[in-house]
Design a protein around this motif. Structure first.
Motif, PDB file in Angstrom:
ATOM      1  N   GLY A  61       0.808  -1.214   0.000  1.00 19.88           N
ATOM      2  CA  GLY A  61       0.000   0.000   0.000  1.00 19.88           C
ATOM      3  C   GLY A  61       0.840   1.262   0.000  1.00 19.88           C
ATOM      4  O   GLY A  61       2.055   1.241  -0.169  1.00 19.88           O
ATOM      5  N   ALA A  62       0.170   2.382   0.214  1.00 20.32           N
ATOM      6  CA  ALA A  62       0.833   3.689   0.160  1.00 20.32           C
ATOM      7  C   ALA A  62       1.811   3.898   1.316  1.00 20.32           C
ATOM      8  O   ALA A  62       2.734   4.688   1.212  1.00 20.32           O
ATOM      9  CB  ALA A  62      -0.212   4.801   0.166  1.00 20.32           C
ATOM     10  N   ASN A  63       1.626   3.186   2.419  1.00 19.84           N
ATOM     11  CA  ASN A  63       2.489   3.341   3.590  1.00 19.84           C
ATOM     12  C   ASN A  63       3.597   2.290   3.662  1.00 19.84           C
ATOM     13  O   ASN A  63       4.192   2.087   4.710  1.00 19.84           O
ATOM     14  CB  ASN A  63       1.649   3.279   4.870  1.00 19.84           C
ATOM     15  CG  ASN A  63       0.752   4.466   5.010  1.00 19.84           C
ATOM     16  OD1 ASN A  63       1.191   5.594   4.856  1.00 19.84           O
ATOM     17  ND2 ASN A  63      -0.518   4.230   5.275  1.00 19.84           N
ATOM     18  N   ARG A  64       3.877   1.616   2.559  1.00 16.36           N
ATOM     19  CA  ARG A  64       4.870   0.540   2.531  1.00 16.36           C
ATOM     20  C   ARG A  64       6.205   1.022   3.095  1.00 16.36           C
ATOM     21  O   ARG A  64       6.687   2.097   2.768  1.00 16.36           O
ATOM     22  CB  ARG A  64       5.084   0.067   1.100  1.00 16.36           C
ATOM     23  CG  ARG A  64       6.121  -1.034   0.986  1.00 16.36           C
ATOM     24  CD  ARG A  64       6.319  -1.459  -0.418  1.00 16.36           C
ATOM     25  NE  ARG A  64       5.011  -1.810  -0.965  1.00 16.36           N
ATOM     26  CZ  ARG A  64       4.792  -2.057  -2.231  1.00 16.36           C
ATOM     27  NH1 ARG A  64       5.761  -1.964  -3.091  1.00 16.36           N
ATOM     28  NH2 ARG A  64       3.589  -2.374  -2.645  1.00 16.36           N
ATOM     29  N   GLY A  65       6.776   0.201   3.986  1.00 20.03           N
ATOM     30  CA  GLY A  65       8.074   0.526   4.577  1.00 20.03           C
ATOM     31  C   GLY A  65       7.983   1.239   5.911  1.00 20.03           C
ATOM     32  O   GLY A  65       8.973   1.336   6.623  1.00 20.03           O
ATOM     33  N   ARG A  66       6.810   1.729   6.255  1.00 20.54           N
ATOM     34  CA  ARG A  66       6.671   2.424   7.539  1.00 20.54           C
ATOM     35  C   ARG A  66       6.599   1.417   8.677  1.00 20.54           C
ATOM     36  O   ARG A  66       6.088   0.311   8.520  1.00 20.54           O
ATOM     37  CB  ARG A  66       5.419   3.296   7.545  1.00 20.54           C
ATOM     38  CG  ARG A  66       5.536   4.476   6.598  1.00 20.54           C
ATOM     39  CD  ARG A  66       4.330   5.348   6.632  1.00 20.54           C
ATOM     40  NE  ARG A  66       4.366   6.239   7.782  1.00 20.54           N
ATOM     41  CZ  ARG A  66       3.461   7.175   8.030  1.00 20.54           C
ATOM     42  NH1 ARG A  66       2.439   7.330   7.211  1.00 20.54           N
ATOM     43  NH2 ARG A  66       3.565   7.945   9.083  1.00 20.54           N
ATOM     44  N   ILE A  67       7.115   1.826   9.828  1.00 17.22           N
ATOM     45  CA  ILE A  67       7.109   0.984  11.019  1.00 17.22           C
ATOM     46  C   ILE A  67       6.423   1.752  12.123  1.00 17.22           C
ATOM     47  O   ILE A  67       6.666   2.941  12.312  1.00 17.22           O
ATOM     48  CB  ILE A  67       8.545   0.610  11.427  1.00 17.22           C
ATOM     49  CG1 ILE A  67       9.178  -0.245  10.332  1.00 17.22           C
ATOM     50  CG2 ILE A  67       8.559  -0.115  12.764  1.00 17.22           C
ATOM     51  CD1 ILE A  67      10.632  -0.524  10.545  1.00 17.22           C
ATOM     52  N   GLY A  68       5.554   1.068  12.851  1.00 15.32           N
ATOM     53  CA  GLY A  68       4.847   1.728  13.936  1.00 15.32           C
ATOM     54  C   GLY A  68       4.238   0.732  14.898  1.00 15.32           C
ATOM     55  O   GLY A  68       4.353  -0.481  14.730  1.00 15.32           O
ATOM     56  N   THR A  69       3.588   1.271  15.898  1.00 17.12           N
ATOM     57  CA  THR A  69       2.912   0.470  16.905  1.00 17.12           C
ATOM     58  C   THR A  69       1.440   0.363  16.544  1.00 17.12           C
ATOM     59  O   THR A  69       0.816   1.355  16.159  1.00 17.12           O
ATOM     60  CB  THR A  69       3.064   1.129  18.286  1.00 17.12           C
ATOM     61  OG1 THR A  69       4.454   1.307  18.559  1.00 17.12           O
ATOM     62  CG2 THR A  69       2.450   0.275  19.374  1.00 17.12           C
TER      63      THR A  69
END
Length: 152
Positions: A61-69
């Motif tokens: 998706g558009a947020n590919r690569g993001r890391i979060g809780t």
């Protein structure tokens, strides 16, 4: 884990996103969980549940690569399930539940090497400023080495 089923011989089987199948896996494993597999023996050593508070990486998706809780998980029967996440800078974002991959129980217990920005998405302006700073540092380093070479 993409699928949990039993074979005709009543043996429980767990299928992962990369096509691996593990027979007689723990009955506590469910779809969406992340398995830690020992490379040499191909045995499951740990199971990380997809739950609120776990650290996850977005793989599509558009947020590919993001890391979060994971802040919350929404079920929408007949439609796509959603995952609300918050990154290290406090920005909230939403993605499909099928696009996230749990990588740790919290931000301190991540067992993989993170990408260069630690999964934090920068704005276009922040990216540009970072590129300018890097270019200037490279220019100064090149000038310093050229100055040393002229002395010798």
């Amino acid at each position: 884990v993409t699928n949990v089923h039993t074979t005709p011989g009543r043996a429980p089987v767990v299928t992962t996103h990369d096509g691996r199948r593990f027979r007689y896996a723990s009955p506590k494993i469910s779809i969406g969980d992340t398995l830690v597999v020992e490379h040499a023996t191909q045995k499951i050593t740990d199971n990380m549940k997809m739950r609120i508070g776990k650290t996850a990486m977005v793989t599509g998706g558009a947020n590919r690569g993001r890391i979060g809780t994971i802040v919350s998980l929404e079920r929408h029967p007949g439609a796509l399930d959603l995952a609300h996440m918050r990154d290290a800078t406090g920005h909230d974002f939403v993605t499909r539940k099928s696009n996230i991959f749990v990588i740790g129980n919290n931000t301190d217990s991540i067992a993989i090497t993170l990408p260069k920005n630690k999964g934090i998405k920068q704005s276009i302006i922040e990216e540009r400023e970072q590129r300018l700073v890097n270019a200037e540092a490279k220019k100064q380093a090149r000038a310093a080495t050229a100055k040393k070479q002229r002395r010798h």
